[in-house]
Design a protein around this motif. Structure first.
Motif, PDB file in Angstrom:
ATOM      1  N   GLU A 167       0.786  -1.104   0.109  1.00 20.58           N
ATOM      2  CA  GLU A 167       0.180  -0.377  -0.048  1.00 20.58           C
ATOM      3  C   GLU A 167       0.876   1.548  -0.007  1.00 20.58           C
ATOM      4  OE1 GLU A 167      -4.225  -1.388   2.618  1.00 20.58           O
ATOM      5  OE2 GLU A 167      -2.284  -0.005   3.431  1.00 20.58           O
ATOM      6  N   LEU A 168       0.967   2.389  -0.764  1.00 20.68           N
ATOM      7  CA  LEU A 168       0.903   2.998  -0.778  1.00 20.68           C
ATOM      8  C   LEU A 168      -0.204   4.836  -0.547  1.00 20.68           C
ATOM      9  CD1 LEU A 168       3.376   5.640  -1.869  1.00 20.68           C
ATOM     10  CD2 LEU A 168       2.393   5.823  -3.659  1.00 20.68           C
ATOM     11  N   ARG A 169       0.361   5.475   0.434  1.00 18.36           N
ATOM     12  CA  ARG A 169      -0.177   6.571   1.483  1.00 18.36           C
ATOM     13  C   ARG A 169       0.243   7.727   0.775  1.00 18.36           C
ATOM     14  NH1 ARG A 169      -0.295   6.502   7.969  1.00 18.36           N
ATOM     15  NH2 ARG A 169       1.933   7.080   7.667  1.00 18.36           N
ATOM     16  N   TYR A 170      -0.230   9.077   0.829  1.00 19.52           N
ATOM     17  CA  TYR A 170       0.707  10.669   0.201  1.00 19.52           C
ATOM     18  C   TYR A 170      -0.490  11.840   1.146  1.00 19.52           C
ATOM     19  CZ  TYR A 170      -2.368  10.513  -3.956  1.00 19.52           C
ATOM     20  OH  TYR A 170      -3.275  10.309  -4.192  1.00 19.52           O
ATOM     21  N   ARG A 171       0.190  12.659   1.683  1.00 14.30           N
ATOM     22  CA  ARG A 171      -0.545  13.272   1.048  1.00 14.30           C
ATOM     23  C   ARG A 171       0.286  15.138   1.205  1.00 14.30           C
ATOM     24  NH1 ARG A 171      -1.342  13.930   7.809  1.00 14.30           N
ATOM     25  NH2 ARG A 171       0.773  14.285   8.835  1.00 14.30           N
ATOM     26  N   ALA A 172      -0.320  16.085   1.091  1.00 13.29           N
ATOM     27  CA  ALA A 172       0.776  17.256   0.840  1.00 13.29           C
ATOM     28  C   ALA A 172       0.402  18.324   1.775  1.00 13.29           C
ATOM     29  CB  ALA A 172      -0.014  18.131   0.327  1.00 13.29           C
ATOM     30  N   ALA A 173       1.674  18.751   2.490  1.00 15.10           N
ATOM     31  CA  ALA A 173       2.050  19.495   3.567  1.00 15.10           C
ATOM     32  C   ALA A 173       0.208  19.986   4.161  1.00 15.10           C
ATOM     33  CB  ALA A 173       2.825  20.918   3.799  1.00 15.10           C
ATOM     34  N   GLU A 174      -0.783  20.430   3.359  1.00 17.59           N
ATOM     35  CA  GLU A 174      -2.123  21.346   3.913  1.00 17.59           C
ATOM     36  C   GLU A 174      -3.078  20.253   3.691  1.00 17.59           C
ATOM     37  OE1 GLU A 174      -0.448  21.740   1.073  1.00 17.59           O
ATOM     38  OE2 GLU A 174       0.430  23.598   1.096  1.00 17.59           O
ATOM     39  N   ASP A 175      -3.072  19.244   3.617  1.00 25.16           N
ATOM     40  CA  ASP A 175      -3.607  18.067   3.920  1.00 25.16           C
ATOM     41  C   ASP A 175      -3.988  17.221   5.046  1.00 25.16           C
ATOM     42  OD1 ASP A 175      -4.477  18.728   0.854  1.00 25.16           O
ATOM     43  OD2 ASP A 175      -3.400  16.243   0.183  1.00 25.16           O
ATOM     44  N   PRO A 176      -5.023  17.193   6.411  1.00 24.96           N
ATOM     45  CA  PRO A 176      -4.529  17.056   7.184  1.00 24.96           C
ATOM     46  C   PRO A 176      -5.547  14.864   6.913  1.00 24.96           C
ATOM     47  CG  PRO A 176      -7.499  17.881   6.651  1.00 24.96           C
ATOM     48  CD  PRO A 176      -6.384  17.702   5.882  1.00 24.96           C
ATOM     49  N   THR A 177      -5.346  14.739   6.025  1.00 26.79           N
ATOM     50  CA  THR A 177      -5.395  13.078   6.205  1.00 26.79           C
ATOM     51  C   THR A 177      -4.712  12.817   4.848  1.00 26.79           C
ATOM     52  OG1 THR A 177      -7.451  13.522   5.021  1.00 26.79           O
ATOM     53  CG2 THR A 177      -7.529  13.099   7.018  1.00 26.79           C
ATOM     54  N   TRP A 178      -4.280  11.281   4.585  1.00 31.79           N
ATOM     55  CA  TRP A 178      -3.383  10.751   4.033  1.00 31.79           C
ATOM     56  C   TRP A 178      -4.278  10.420   3.104  1.00 31.79           C
ATOM     57  CZ3 TRP A 178       1.788  10.301   4.254  1.00 31.79           C
ATOM     58  CH2 TRP A 178       2.772  10.937   5.545  1.00 31.79           C
ATOM     59  N   ALA A 179      -3.858  10.147   1.947  1.00 31.58           N
ATOM     60  CA  ALA A 179      -4.864   9.662   0.625  1.00 31.58           C
ATOM     61  C   ALA A 179      -3.934   7.991   0.563  1.00 31.58           C
ATOM     62  CB  ALA A 179      -4.653   9.969  -0.880  1.00 31.58           C
ATOM     63  N   LEU A 180      -4.866   7.244  -0.049  1.00 29.38           N
ATOM     64  CA  LEU A 180      -4.026   5.624  -0.062  1.00 29.38           C
ATOM     65  C   LEU A 180      -4.586   5.127  -0.738  1.00 29.38           C
ATOM     66  CD1 LEU A 180      -2.751   3.523   1.961  1.00 29.38           C
ATOM     67  CD2 LEU A 180      -5.519   2.505   2.534  1.00 29.38           C
ATOM     68  N   VAL A 181      -3.325   4.639  -1.523  1.00 33.40           N
ATOM     69  CA  VAL A 181      -3.201   3.617  -2.498  1.00 33.40           C
ATOM     70  C   VAL A 181      -3.213   1.892  -2.301  1.00 33.40           C
ATOM     71  CG1 VAL A 181      -2.272   3.285  -4.994  1.00 33.40           C
ATOM     72  CG2 VAL A 181      -2.583   5.720  -3.796  1.00 33.40           C
ATOM     73  N   THR A 182      -4.117   1.298  -2.794  1.00 36.27           N
ATOM     74  CA  THR A 182      -4.040  -0.419  -2.206  1.00 36.27           C
ATOM     75  C   THR A 182      -4.018  -0.843  -3.554  1.00 36.27           C
ATOM     76  OG1 THR A 182      -6.456  -0.345  -2.776  1.00 36.27           O
ATOM     77  CG2 THR A 182      -5.397  -0.025  -0.828  1.00 36.27           C
ATOM     78  N   GLY A 183      -3.553  -2.258  -3.109  1.00 37.35           N
ATOM     79  CA  GLY A 183      -3.550  -2.880  -4.441  1.00 37.35           C
ATOM     80  C   GLY A 183      -2.079  -3.563  -5.406  1.00 37.35           C
ATOM     81  N   ILE A 184      -1.375  -2.647  -4.830  1.00 41.22           N
ATOM     82  CA  ILE A 184       0.263  -2.789  -5.098  1.00 41.22           C
ATOM     83  C   ILE A 184       0.921  -4.256  -5.244  1.00 41.22           C
ATOM     84  CG2 ILE A 184       2.287  -1.339  -5.274  1.00 41.22           C
ATOM     85  CD1 ILE A 184       0.882   1.044  -4.359  1.00 41.22           C
ATOM     86  N   VAL A 185       1.293  -4.623  -5.977  1.00 41.89           N
ATOM     87  CA  VAL A 185       1.891  -5.816  -6.282  1.00 41.89           C
ATOM     88  C   VAL A 185       3.401  -5.854  -5.233  1.00 41.89           C
ATOM     89  CG1 VAL A 185       2.799  -7.949  -7.224  1.00 41.89           C
ATOM     90  CG2 VAL A 185       0.783  -7.110  -8.304  1.00 41.89           C
TER      91      VAL A 185
END
Length: 850
Positions: free
Chosen positions: A274-292
């Motif tokens: 799984e990959l997660r990312y966020r900008a400095a202004e974002d309160p929560t993380w965005a999650l990318v799933t299903g990565i081999v």
């Protein structure tokens, strides 16, 4: 012999105590034993015990009667005693409900008045062990130990042993853990009161199912947790991967490519990441799933241009339901920029300049949203016409701020606003400078949306609206304008808006809403609101404006708006006198003065004011005042009365001092005949013939004029006086002030007749001297004639005939015979001259010297 007889019972008792000494665990003595049904019982159950005394084994007890008693700790218990076989004394005790977790039961022997403990049994009570729950395990790849943890049940109050059990798969003949529960092995035992332990690698079989559970055992039973059937590798916690590189895909897209490397311990496993990312202004993380996991690269789109992001990654076995690895160390990356997009929200105010006829414009705008800025905005440009290919329009403002003041020719109705960054410039936003003459809102109000926000609601006007502009300004004692305190609602159908920028609790805000029409701007409607209210920070200070005997007027300065902390709903004034009679009055918050009425005169009062909001009130400091005895009008009237009385007194005193006539009306000059100088007076032409020392040397009191009184005879003419060698009797003299010699004129006094010409009026003179002894008189002296209608003497004793001056008549020989008589006799017969004395009369002898 007597002493020996007295000491025998004491020695016997001592020997008994030595024989009955404590024994072992079961309370067994040389001649006594204690037994209980069970030393460990369930809490609340019954307990039975017995104590046996063998008298034949205890010397000295054969002939005496033995009594057995019980004590549970320090509490006496009643048992039943009986005689057993062989001379044994037995006592049985039954406790129907044992509610102590631990206690000692003592057996006592009483013989000849002496008590002794002979046996003891310890009893413990509790519950069977509780069932452990929430069992979970995790495999650590660093040492391949299986760590399991659980939660203990309720306390059993008894010593309990806990162990983690494991058993192998029955289909695996080579398992180190045996096939049946009877052959299960203890994987590990927790230390102390801990509820976790680790099964070593030598007891595990990887990639195979194992049965794992927790067993708890005490004297009352055994309890087991739910059994867990797992492959230890399914609960393995892998090591995190490592991010290698992140880069943008070309051609101005919003996608990136990311590469990573798995840990060496996970190299031969099938991984799911799984990959997660966020900008400095974002309160929560965005999650990318299903990565081999073994792909080592991936692409993802939807990122904002020119934005800095933080990336992390984790993995686990793809076929497992176990644990994810920890997140990898983070890596930052900034996407490439793009020219700004979208339109800018703008608001303006304009006015015509006085002389040049130019239009002065103040233009404000909001910075573009992050998804529209596409990077860091470097500045803003305002032009009079849109940008055309190959031609730059005239620029009136180029700034890095979000507002600009400029002047344009009168009649300008449009300006164009754009933003630019390093990648390019946005499309121009047309700003139409409309007049503010449209219809206002039907209604406007605001309510708190939170401590730092306000909900604004309104009723739309009848005409269709394109958008709304909301302005808000913080109310303060020192007015200041916030250029950024506005926002645009582009949806013309909305009737609510949330204000969040710059809103602080306990501060008042004025809110204005402008409807934007197609060809005009509506007249604004205003309201005031607080996001949160509380009691005022302080109450106003009272001042005494005026006071009387029954009223007191108070005034105060309003609380500054920054300290009100809410809308002031009312002022309440409290006043109390020395007898604690408290009164109060509520005052409208728009007023700043109040008159307290119906106060008691000359009374001390304490007054204070309370300022209130919907959230509470605050009391001010106390003001002490004392009412007056009299009102101002009463004091003025009393003062004027006193002044008038004083002026009248002064006038009277001045009149008395300046006007002798008025003075004599109150203090008349009464002559003192005893001190008169009439007797010393001699006419000047006789002073040469009379050598009387008293005449020549008059006394201090001087008489300047004597008026001789005449009384006319009724119905007769006065008889002619005989001739005399002396000059004729002079007429009564009245001193007159003449112009020649003031104060030295003489005139003959004529008799005064009454009304109708009658001669009943008696004329007499008032003798005026220098006054009473010590009395001062102002010059010149005057002598006044007086008239009286009363006779000087009654009829039987009429007044003498008109006298001639007796000093100028010859004296009658031989005792003063004749009509005239001696001067002293004649003076004695004159009533008003009885007090006069003539100095030197002794020299006159019998008037023969004349």
């Amino acid at each position: 012999m007597a002493r020996r007889a007295a000491g025998t019972p004491f020695l016997l008792r001592l020997s008994v105590l030595l024989l009955l000494r404590p024994g072992g665990e079961w309370g067994t003595l040389g001649c006594a034993s204690v037994a209980v049904g069970s030393p460990i019982v369930p809490l609340g159950s019954a307990v039975t015990a017995s104590c046996a005394i063998q008298s034949e084994l205890c010397r000295g007890l054969e002939r005496g009667k033995v009594r057995i008693t019980w004590m549970l700790d320090n509490e006496p218990m009643a048992g039943s005693q009986r005689r057993g076989p062989g001379g044994t004394e037995v006592s049985n005790l039954t406790l129907p409900q044992f509610n102590r977790t631990q206690a000692k039961l003592w057996c006592w022997v009483e013989w000849n008045g002496t008590k002794q403990r002979v046996g003891m049994a310890e009893i413990r009570a509790g519950y069977p062990p509780a069932k452990p729950f929430n069992l979970s395990c995790i495999l650590t790849l660093s040492d391949y130990g299986l760590t399991c943890q659980w939660q203990q049940g309720a306390d059993s109050h008894l010593p309990t042993s806990v162990a983690l059990k494991c058993a192998g798969d029955p289909r695996a003949h080579s398992s180190r853990c045996h096939r049946s529960r009877a052959q299960a092995v203890t994987g590990c035992t927790p230390q102390g009161d801990r509820s976790h332990c680790t099964v070593p690698r030598r007891l595990l079989q990887l990639y195979r199912q194992m049965e794992i559970w927790v067993s708890a055992t005490n004297a009352l039973g055994t309890a087991e947790s739910e059994h867990l059937y797992i492959d230890p590798m399914d609960v393995a916690k892998l090591d995190p991967p490592t991010l290698q590189s992140i880069q943008s895909i070309p051609f101005q897209t919003d996608c990136i490519a990311l590469a990573w490397e798995v840990a060496r311990t996970n190299a031969y496993m099938e991984l799911q990441c799984e990959l997660r990312y966020r900008a400095a202004e974002d309160p929560t993380w965005a999650l990318v799933t299903g990565i081999v996991g073994h792909a080592s690269t991936t692409q993802h789109c939807g990122f904002l241009f020119g934005t800095r992001y933080h990336f992390q990654m984790r993995c686990r076995r793809s076929s497992a339901r176990g644990y994810w690895s920890e997140w990898s160390p983070g890596r930052n990356y900034t996407t490439h920029e793009k020219a700004p997009t979208g339109k800018l929200d703008a608001w303006w105010s304009a006015r015509l300049a006085g002389v040049g006829g130019r239009l002065e414009v103040q233009l404000c705008w909001k910075a573009p949203r992050r998804q529209e800025a596409n990077g860091r905005v470097l500045g803003y440009r305002v032009t009079l016409s849109p940008r055309r290919r190959g031609k730059d329009p005239p620029t009136v403002c180029n700034t890095t701020h979000t507002q600009c003041n400029f002047s344009v020719p009168a009649g300008t109705r449009r300006v164009y606003l754009s933003a630019y960054n390093a990648a390019g410039e946005s499309a121009a936003t047309e700003v139409v400078l409309l007049e503010r003459k449209g219809q206002p809102l039907a209604r406007l109000w605001a309510v708190p949306g939170g401590e730092r926000s306000l909900w604004v609601r309104w009723e739309a006007p009848p005409a269709p609206v394109a958008a709304y502009i909301l302005e808000w300004q913080r109310v303060s004692s020192e007015p200041r304008r916030c250029s950024a305190c506005w926002q645009m609602e582009r949806d013309g159908a909305t009737t609510t808006a949330l204000i969040q920028d710059g809103i602080e609790p306990f501060q008042q805000y004025n809110i204005s809403v402008y409807p934007l029409y197609k060809d005009a701007i509506g007249v604004p409607v205003h309201t005031a609101a607080y996001s949160k209210q509380k009691a005022p920070s302080y109450a106003p200070k009272l001042h005494l404006k005026s006071i009387s005997k029954s009223d007191a007027e108070l005034c105060w300065d309003p609380v500054p708006v920054e300290m009100q902390n809410g809308f002031i709903t009312s002022y309440t004034i409290f006043w109390a006198n020395s007898t604690a009679e408290v009164s109060s009055a509520t005052v409208n918050p728009s007023l700043s003065s109040f008159v307290i009425r119906e106060l008691k005169p000359s009374t001390l009062y304490k007054v204070h004011i309370m300022a209130s909001t919907v959230a509470g009130g605050t009391n001010g400091t106390s003001l002490t005042l004392v009412t007056m005895v009299l009102d101002d009008i009463e004091i003025q009237f009393l003062f004027l009365t006193l002044v008038l009385i004083f002026v009248l007194l002064i006038l009277l005193l001045v009149c008395f001092q300046k006007n002798g006539r008025v003075k004599k009306q109150f203090w008349p000059n009464v002559p003192d005949p005893a001190n008169s100088s009439l007797g010393k007076w001699v006419p000047p032409f006789l002073q040469e013939h009379l050598q009387v020392p008293g005449v020549r040397e008059p006394g201090l009191a001087t008489i300047s004029t004597v008026t001789v009184l005449e009384k006319a005879t009724w119905g007769k003419e006065p008889a002619a006086e005989p001739a005399s060698p002396f000059p004729a009797m002079p007429q009564p003299y009245v001193q007159q002030d003449g112009p020649g010699r003031p104060g030295h004129g003489w005139a003959a006094a004529e008799p005064h007749r009454g009304p109708g010409g009658s001669s009943e009026t008696v004329q007499y003179a008032r003798v005026v001297g220098d006054g009473y002894k010590g009395q001062q008189h102002a010059a010149p002296r005057r002598y006044l004639r007086s008239s009286s209608s009363q006779p000087l003497l009654p009829e039987p004793s009429p007044s003498p005939k008109p006298y001639q001056n007796l000093w100028f008549h010859r004296a009658a020989p031989h005792g003063c015979p004749g009509d005239g008589g001696c001067p002293e006799e004649l003076l004695a017969t004159f009533p008003l001259l009885q007090g006069l004395r003539i100095s030197g009369a002794e020299e006159l002898q019998d008037c023969r010297t004349f």
